[in-house]
Enzyme design. Structure first.
Site, PDB file in Angstrom:
ATOM      1  CB  ALA A  63      60.575  78.735  58.279  1.00  8.59           C
ATOM      2  N   GLY A 102      61.462  83.875  59.059  1.00 13.38           N
ATOM      3  CA  GLY A 102      62.746  83.537  58.447  1.00 13.38           C
ATOM      4  C   GLY A 102      63.117  84.525  57.350  1.00 13.38           C
ATOM      5  CD  GLU A 105      64.972  84.234  62.223  1.00 12.06           C
ATOM      6  OE1 GLU A 105      64.405  83.322  61.589  1.00 12.06           O
ATOM      7  OE2 GLU A 105      65.437  84.091  63.373  1.00 12.06           O
ATOM      8  CD  GLU A 125      59.852  84.022  63.496  1.00 10.26           C
ATOM      9  OE1 GLU A 125      59.297  85.086  63.864  1.00 10.26           O
ATOM     10  OE2 GLU A 125      60.774  83.984  62.664  1.00 10.26           O
TER      11      GLU A 125
HETATM   12  N1  COA Z   1      54.821  78.290  55.083  1.00  9.81           N
HETATM   13  C1  COA Z   1      54.070  77.494  54.305  1.00  9.81           C
HETATM   14  N2  COA Z   1      52.973  77.910  53.656  1.00  9.81           N
HETATM   15  C2  COA Z   1      52.635  79.205  53.808  1.00  9.81           C
HETATM   16  C3  COA Z   1      53.371  80.089  54.611  1.00  9.81           C
HETATM   17  C4  COA Z   1      54.518  79.579  55.267  1.00  9.81           C
HETATM   18  N3  COA Z   1      55.292  80.355  56.032  1.00  9.81           N
HETATM   19  N4  COA Z   1      52.767  81.294  54.580  1.00  9.81           N
HETATM   20  C5  COA Z   1      51.709  81.172  53.786  1.00  9.81           C
HETATM   21  N5  COA Z   1      51.617  79.912  53.321  1.00  9.81           N
HETATM   22  C6  COA Z   1      50.627  79.378  52.379  1.00  9.81           C
HETATM   23  C7  COA Z   1      49.231  79.455  52.925  1.00  9.81           C
HETATM   24  O1  COA Z   1      48.946  78.309  53.708  1.00  9.81           O
HETATM   25  C8  COA Z   1      48.405  79.506  51.662  1.00  9.81           C
HETATM   26  O2  COA Z   1      48.331  78.196  51.148  1.00  9.81           O
HETATM   27  P1  COA Z   1      47.041  77.682  50.345  1.00  9.81           P
HETATM   28  O3  COA Z   1      46.889  78.606  49.195  1.00  9.81           O
HETATM   29  O4  COA Z   1      47.375  76.280  50.007  1.00  9.81           O
HETATM   30  O5  COA Z   1      45.918  77.805  51.341  1.00  9.81           O
HETATM   31  C9  COA Z   1      49.266  80.308  50.722  1.00  9.81           C
HETATM   32  O6  COA Z   1      50.595  80.238  51.252  1.00  9.81           O
HETATM   33  C10 COA Z   1      48.873  81.767  50.589  1.00  9.81           C
HETATM   34  O7  COA Z   1      48.775  82.331  51.886  1.00  9.81           O
HETATM   35  P2  COA Z   1      47.620  83.344  52.269  1.00  9.81           P
HETATM   36  O8  COA Z   1      47.763  83.625  53.709  1.00  9.81           O
HETATM   37  O9  COA Z   1      46.332  82.865  51.745  1.00  9.81           O
HETATM   38  O10 COA Z   1      48.059  84.628  51.402  1.00  9.81           O
HETATM   39  P3  COA Z   1      47.868  86.142  51.745  1.00  9.81           P
HETATM   40  O11 COA Z   1      48.276  86.872  50.530  1.00  9.81           O
HETATM   41  O12 COA Z   1      46.541  86.396  52.329  1.00  9.81           O
HETATM   42  O13 COA Z   1      48.935  86.460  52.904  1.00  9.81           O
HETATM   43  C11 COA Z   1      51.071  86.345  54.017  1.00  9.81           C
HETATM   44  C12 COA Z   1      50.328  86.340  52.661  1.00  9.81           C
HETATM   45  C13 COA Z   1      52.516  86.079  53.755  1.00  9.81           C
HETATM   46  C14 COA Z   1      50.924  87.726  54.678  1.00  9.81           C
HETATM   47  C15 COA Z   1      50.452  85.273  54.939  1.00  9.81           C
HETATM   48  O14 COA Z   1      50.419  84.067  54.226  1.00  9.81           O
HETATM   49  C16 COA Z   1      51.184  85.029  56.230  1.00  9.81           C
HETATM   50  O15 COA Z   1      51.107  85.828  57.157  1.00  9.81           O
HETATM   51  N6  COA Z   1      51.892  83.879  56.302  1.00  9.81           N
HETATM   52  C17 COA Z   1      52.478  83.434  57.535  1.00  9.81           C
HETATM   53  C18 COA Z   1      53.846  83.974  57.693  1.00  9.81           C
HETATM   54  C19 COA Z   1      54.505  83.369  58.910  1.00  9.81           C
HETATM   55  O16 COA Z   1      53.910  83.092  59.926  1.00  9.81           O
HETATM   56  N7  COA Z   1      55.820  83.202  58.781  1.00  9.81           N
HETATM   57  C20 COA Z   1      56.604  82.729  59.840  1.00  9.81           C
HETATM   58  C21 COA Z   1      56.898  81.305  59.674  1.00  9.81           C
HETATM   59  S1  COA Z   1      57.994  80.828  60.979  1.00  9.81           S
END
Ligand code: COA
Length: 692
Positions: A63, A102, A105, A125
């Site tokens: 999400a 999400g 999911e 989450e």
């Molecule tokens: N919602 C909104 N923004 C998100 C996001 C999310 N679920 N996941 C990542 N972003 C944003 C980050 O804030 C970052 O933004 P910025 O460039 O403005 O700082 C950008 O996406 C890139 O993320 P980053 O973590 O720097 O990239 P990465 O390649 O190192 O890692 C992921 C990618 C997907 C592994 C990592 O972003 C992650 O674990 N995200 C969280 C996932 C999460 O918790 N999902 C559950 C949501 S309920």
């Protein structure tokens, strides 16, 4: 704005691509587009199967975390996923890269799932104080069983392709380009006459997972800190409802549990940290390349730092002027790698590779070609100045020189090198190969590209770098001073070490301050305080710690400190001798002893910390309150579920914090309890640190 959703055709297969950089988060526009695409394709006779694909390097990272602070907007993810699952033709999830929250999911709502080798599928989450609220708690147990589902959702840790396949989350492994492979799989499915297959129609495997006793035992088996969180408890409750109720009734219950989490302070705090821990990447034009690193000092800290770089693929030369210290440092590095393998933190192969990147330096000159040199020698100004004088003479001109001091003045150290613009502080936390925080300290002469390079290399080795200014203790250790000062005062006033530790651990600190002191060595803090030129002229100041050091009670390493320790056991045991020592010292200093409530212990320690944080912000030593939260949650064991000290102050209300500080000032003297002007102003204006 271009649409985050594309529909393409590959004959009778329709490909729906989610293209919402950077991480294909399921924001409102994506949900709207996806719903429209499903409705359109469900009604389109020319499409016989649908492949769902994430454009770019991952499927869907979840999400959109930014939307959790806004009112829910339709279509909500659970509704969308129910509609997708109801689709009358097979929907195939083409999974690659991150498939999180999400996104996972969404995959479960599809009828078939294929995955590539780079898959990382998980339900993070819980780390945001939430439960999987879009069917994860309903569909995952049906696919992988109750116990595995609970493990995946309460840990929040993603699994790779092997585990995902073994659990039954993946139907087929794709060994070529993800989309091409998925389309071929869809064709094979059609050829084999496959039809829709909905996870919701499967029974929940009942075996061991049906009874109330099972769920009680499961709760008890969770790690202590997790067990106390609302998110973990609600995950367990949601899965319990999956086991006991029909799908739709359990879905309604899950929605309530999700909403309660979303509105909770715990989740707001964790969401705050999610963004606070993702600081801006420095401008590429300012970042100098770092291919090789030199580490001076092969003690515990130097070895941890060397390992952090070697594990991240960077060549490291370790030097120590004392050859036997160097030899035992190399031995220690091997032990650290072995233990990381044993604990499952590192694969055998990664350990061998990291080891091959570490080499000893025969003399300081061997560090002359390094792009970055990190000094981690004994915490004494004279020793550090000497090292920097020598580094200034032998390093290549563009090398970045960093000191790992935790309290000393960076400017004096920088001046000794004769090239102050190239010097910064890089304050690692012990054990440095594990702890994620690095305070990057900007000296008054540090060049912007030096700071940018230090931050970039910190991020490259998987750590969180926070830029802070130069002052005694920088941000983290400076805030530690008043926190410790209050607990030391309360020892004299009548609280026992164990009461103080228990109260702060109940509040959520990873460890109480007395147990931490014993672990770190009480002599370390005592010697740092001796070097501090602004040390208050106050006989009570850190008196008990200093007294214990005078009595040879240095902490765990001498078997006795605030507590006593038996043999190799690190469990702190209350020691009546310490209580006696404290009583006698209180009498000598004329401090009356009394009962102190746990609440007072927590407030005095935490509000002293917050007040110092406000001074730090005012002086520009830190740029954002959120940085102080990141520092305290990652370096000092402050509870993440409270968002860090400054966020916590916001949640209890700055007016209350100010009134308490003023009251403590009346009771204990203004000397330590004068409210920081920034705190006083924000409290008067009804403001918050996080908005300042
Ligand atoms: N919602 C909104 N923004 C998100 C996001 C999310 N679920 N996941 C990542 N972003 C944003 C980050 O804030 C970052 O933004 P910025 O460039 O403005 O700082 C950008 O996406 C890139 O993320 P980053 O973590 O720097 O990239 P990465 O390649 O190192 O890692 C992921 C990618 C997907 C592994 C990592 O972003 C992650 O674990 N995200 C969280 C996932 C999460 O918790 N999902 C559950 C949501 S309920």
């Amino acid at each position: 704005m271009t649409s985050p959703l594309r529909i393409e055709r590959a004959g009778e297969i329709a490909v729906v691509a989610i293209d919402n950089p950077p991480v294909n988060a399921l924001s409102l526009a994506v949900r709207q587009g996806l719903l429209a695409a499903i409705l359109e394709l469900d009604a389109d006779a020319s499409a016989r199967a649908i492949v769902l694909h994430g454009a770019g390097r991952l499927f869907v990272a979840g999400a959109d975390v930014r939307e959790f602070d806004q009112p829910p907007a339709s279509p909500l993810l659970p509704e969308l996923l129910d509609r997708l699952e109801a689709c009358g033709k097979p929907v195939i999830a083409a999974l690659h890269g991150a498939v999180l929250g999400g996104g996972a999911e969404l995959a479960l709502a599809c009828h078939y799932r294929c995955g590539t080798a780079d898959l990382r599928l998980g339900f993070p989450e819980v780390k945001l104080g939430l439960i999987p609220g879009a069917g994860g708690t309903l569909r995952l147990p049906r696919l992988v069983g109750v116990k595995s589902a609970l493990d995946l959702m309460t840990s929040g840790e993603p699994v790779g392709l092997g585990t995902a396949s073994a659990l039954g989350l993946i139907d087929i492994i794709i060994e070529r380009e993800p989309l091409e492979g998925a389309v071929a799989y869809a064709r094979d499915l059609l050829a084999a006459g496959a039809n829709v297959r909905r996870v919701r129609d499967r029974p929940v495997p009942q075996a061991a997972g049906a009874s109330t006793a099972f769920f009680q035992a499961y709760r008890a088996s969770l790690p202590r800190a997790l067990r106390k969180t609302m998110a973990a408890e609600h995950i367990v409750q949601a899965v319990e409802s999956t086991v006991t109720l029909p799908f739709d009734a359990a879905a309604a219950r899950t929605r309530e549990l999700f909403e309660a989490c979303r509105a909770s302070t715990e989740s707001k705090a964790l969401r705050h940290l999610f963004f606070a821990e993702r600081p801006a990447r420095p401008a590429a034009s300012l970042v100098r390349p770092v291919a090789s690193v030199g580490v001076v000092g092969a003690g515990t800290m130097g070895c941890g730092i060397a390992l952090a770089f070697a594990q991240a693929g960077i060549e490291v030369t370790v030097f120590d002027a004392n050859t036997s210290a160097l030899a035992s440092g190399l031995e220690r590095l091997r032990t650290m790698l072995d233990s990381a393998v044993q604990k499952g933190r590192l694969s055998d192969e990664a350990a061998v590779q990291a080891h091959s990147r570490l080499r000893p330096g025969g003399s300081l000159n061997d560090l002359g070609r390094a792009d970055l040199i990190v000094e981690a020698v004994f915490e004494s100004m004279a020793v550090k100045e000497q090292v920097f004088r020598e580094l200034g003479a032998i390093c290549k001109p563009e090398a970045l020189l960093a000191t790992n001091t935790s309290t000393l003045d960076i400017d004096i150290i920088a001046n000794a090198s004769g090239r102050a613009p190239n010097v910064v502080g890089m304050h690692f936390f012990s054990p440095a190969h594990v702890m994620r925080l690095v305070e990057v300290v900007r000296g008054s002469a540090s060049a912007p590209d030096s700071v940018a390079t230090a931050i970039a290399v910190t991020q490259r080795i998987g750590k969180i770098g926070v830029t802070v200014g130069n002052c005694f203790g920088f941000a983290g250790n400076r805030m530690l001073q008043p926190y410790g000062r209050e607990k030391e005062s309360m020892l004299l006033e009548g609280a026992t070490p164990e009461q103080i530790d228990r109260a702060l651990e109940q509040f959520g600190m990873a460890m109480g301050p007395n147990a931490v002191g014993d672990l770190a060595g009480l002599d370390i803090g005592a010697s740092a305080r001796r070097e501090w030129k602004h040390r208050p002229d106050d006989a009570r100041y850190y008196r008990i710690s200093d007294l214990l050091v005078e009595r040879g009670r240095l902490g765990q390493k001498s078997g006795r400190g605030f507590y006593r320790y038996e043999g190799q056991d690190r469990r702190p045991l209350p020691d009546p001798e310490v209580t006696e020592l404290i009583h006698a010292e209180a009498r000598r200093l004329g401090v009356p002893q009394r009962e102190i409530a746990d609440r007072e212990i927590v407030e005095r320690c935490v509000f002293a910390l917050v007040n110092e944080g406000a001074h730090i912000l005012e002086e520009g030593v830190a740029q954002r309150a959120a940085d102080l939260d990141v520092i305290w949650c990652n370096g000092y064991g402050f509870p993440r579920t409270r968002g860090g000290p400054m966020f916590y102050a916001d949640t209890v209300g700055l007016r209350y914090v100010l009134e308490s500080i003023e009251r403590y000032g009346r009771e204990h003297g203004e000397r330590y309890w004068a409210a920081a002007p920034l705190l006083a102003r924000l409290a008067r204006e009804g403001g918050r640190f996080s908005a300042a």
